[in-house]
Scaffold this motif. Sequence first.
Motif, PDB file in Angstrom:
ATOM      1  N   PRO A  14      28.103  37.391  41.893  1.00  0.00           N
ATOM      2  CA  PRO A  14      28.855  36.949  40.240  1.00  0.00           C
ATOM      3  C   PRO A  14      27.993  37.616  39.277  1.00  0.00           C
ATOM      4  CG  PRO A  14      29.407  35.018  42.062  1.00  0.00           C
ATOM      5  CD  PRO A  14      28.512  36.003  42.769  1.00  0.00           C
ATOM      6  N   SER A  15      26.673  37.345  39.603  1.00  0.00           N
ATOM      7  CA  SER A  15      25.266  38.167  38.530  1.00  0.00           C
ATOM      8  C   SER A  15      26.044  40.207  38.730  1.00  0.00           C
ATOM      9  CB  SER A  15      24.069  37.880  38.455  1.00  0.00           C
ATOM     10  OG  SER A  15      23.386  38.470  40.379  1.00  0.00           O
ATOM     11  N   ARG A  16      26.434  40.623  39.870  1.00  0.00           N
ATOM     12  CA  ARG A  16      26.281  41.888  39.153  1.00  0.00           C
ATOM     13  C   ARG A  16      27.588  42.179  38.959  1.00  0.00           C
ATOM     14  NH1 ARG A  16      22.705  44.532  44.988  1.00  0.00           N
ATOM     15  NH2 ARG A  16      20.698  43.714  43.608  1.00  0.00           N
ATOM     16  N   TRP A  18      29.679  40.134  36.866  1.00  0.00           N
ATOM     17  CA  TRP A  18      29.340  39.607  35.787  1.00  0.00           C
ATOM     18  C   TRP A  18      28.632  41.057  34.622  1.00  0.00           C
ATOM     19  CZ3 TRP A  18      31.039  36.001  31.851  1.00  0.00           C
ATOM     20  CH2 TRP A  18      30.549  36.171  31.224  1.00  0.00           C
ATOM     21  N   ALA A  19      27.823  41.441  35.403  1.00  0.00           N
ATOM     22  CA  ALA A  19      26.723  42.127  34.425  1.00  0.00           C
ATOM     23  C   ALA A  19      27.789  43.721  34.526  1.00  0.00           C
ATOM     24  CB  ALA A  19      25.084  43.143  35.487  1.00  0.00           C
ATOM     25  N   PRO A  72      27.767  33.238  31.201  1.00  0.00           N
ATOM     26  CA  PRO A  72      27.160  34.053  32.177  1.00  0.00           C
ATOM     27  C   PRO A  72      27.131  32.974  33.854  1.00  0.00           C
ATOM     28  CG  PRO A  72      25.398  34.694  30.856  1.00  0.00           C
ATOM     29  CD  PRO A  72      26.269  33.272  29.551  1.00  0.00           C
ATOM     30  N   PRO A  73      27.645  33.324  34.706  1.00  0.00           N
ATOM     31  CA  PRO A  73      27.547  32.431  35.790  1.00  0.00           C
ATOM     32  C   PRO A  73      26.317  32.210  36.083  1.00  0.00           C
ATOM     33  CG  PRO A  73      27.535  35.540  36.179  1.00  0.00           C
ATOM     34  CD  PRO A  73      27.804  34.935  35.094  1.00  0.00           C
ATOM     35  N   GLU A  74      26.540  31.175  36.758  1.00  0.00           N
ATOM     36  CA  GLU A  74      24.903  30.656  37.119  1.00  0.00           C
ATOM     37  C   GLU A  74      24.802  29.874  37.689  1.00  0.00           C
ATOM     38  OE1 GLU A  74      21.036  28.224  34.955  1.00  0.00           O
ATOM     39  OE2 GLU A  74      22.639  29.341  33.645  1.00  0.00           O
ATOM     40  N   GLY A  79      31.165  32.256  35.375  1.00  0.00           N
ATOM     41  CA  GLY A  79      31.454  33.328  34.002  1.00  0.00           C
ATOM     42  C   GLY A  79      32.532  32.995  33.433  1.00  0.00           C
ATOM     43  N   SER A 106      32.648  37.638  44.457  1.00  0.00           N
ATOM     44  CA  SER A 106      33.456  36.763  43.132  1.00  0.00           C
ATOM     45  C   SER A 106      34.780  37.163  43.697  1.00  0.00           C
ATOM     46  CB  SER A 106      32.646  38.369  41.879  1.00  0.00           C
ATOM     47  OG  SER A 106      31.438  37.780  41.812  1.00  0.00           O
TER      48      SER A 106
END
Length: 159
Positions: A14-16, A18-19, A72-74, A79, A106
């Motif tokens: 998810p973090s990547r 999202w970025a 943002p996803p956390e 997110g 994701s």
Amino acid sequence: MPVIRIVHRTRRPPSRAWARLTDWERHGAQVPLTRTIIETAGPTRVGTRFTARTGVGGITFDDPMEVTVWRPPEGGSPGLVRLVKHGRVVTGWAEIEVRPGPDGGSEVHWREDLAVRGLPRALDPLVAAAGRALFGRALRALLRPAPPGREPQEAADRD
């Protein structure tokens, strides 16, 4: 106004994901004849404004947008970013939600409520089909692995 919904799964965490999906300048590179102009200093937050300018030469139209939700996803939570379109030609809103998916990947939900001023509602199905094709293509391109040597930190991410 037709509502466009696209769901896409990726192996990117998810973090990547999202970025990549919130890199507004990269969005412009995915839409033909379009570039993105960032109007506020980073990082992205509620109130960030940018414009997608589409056209050739002096024949252009602007699609100005403002971030109204930035989450943002956390820690396993999804997110969500919501954009409101303030244009003369294109109005409506867009949401990109990035949820944790299976195996560390994701699931992306792209929703867009799109209106083109001056077009009759009878053309909504055509606008929706064109939007699904355009935004689906952009979504896949934004999440596609970079060419070798372009993003070494993401070399382990294969979609």
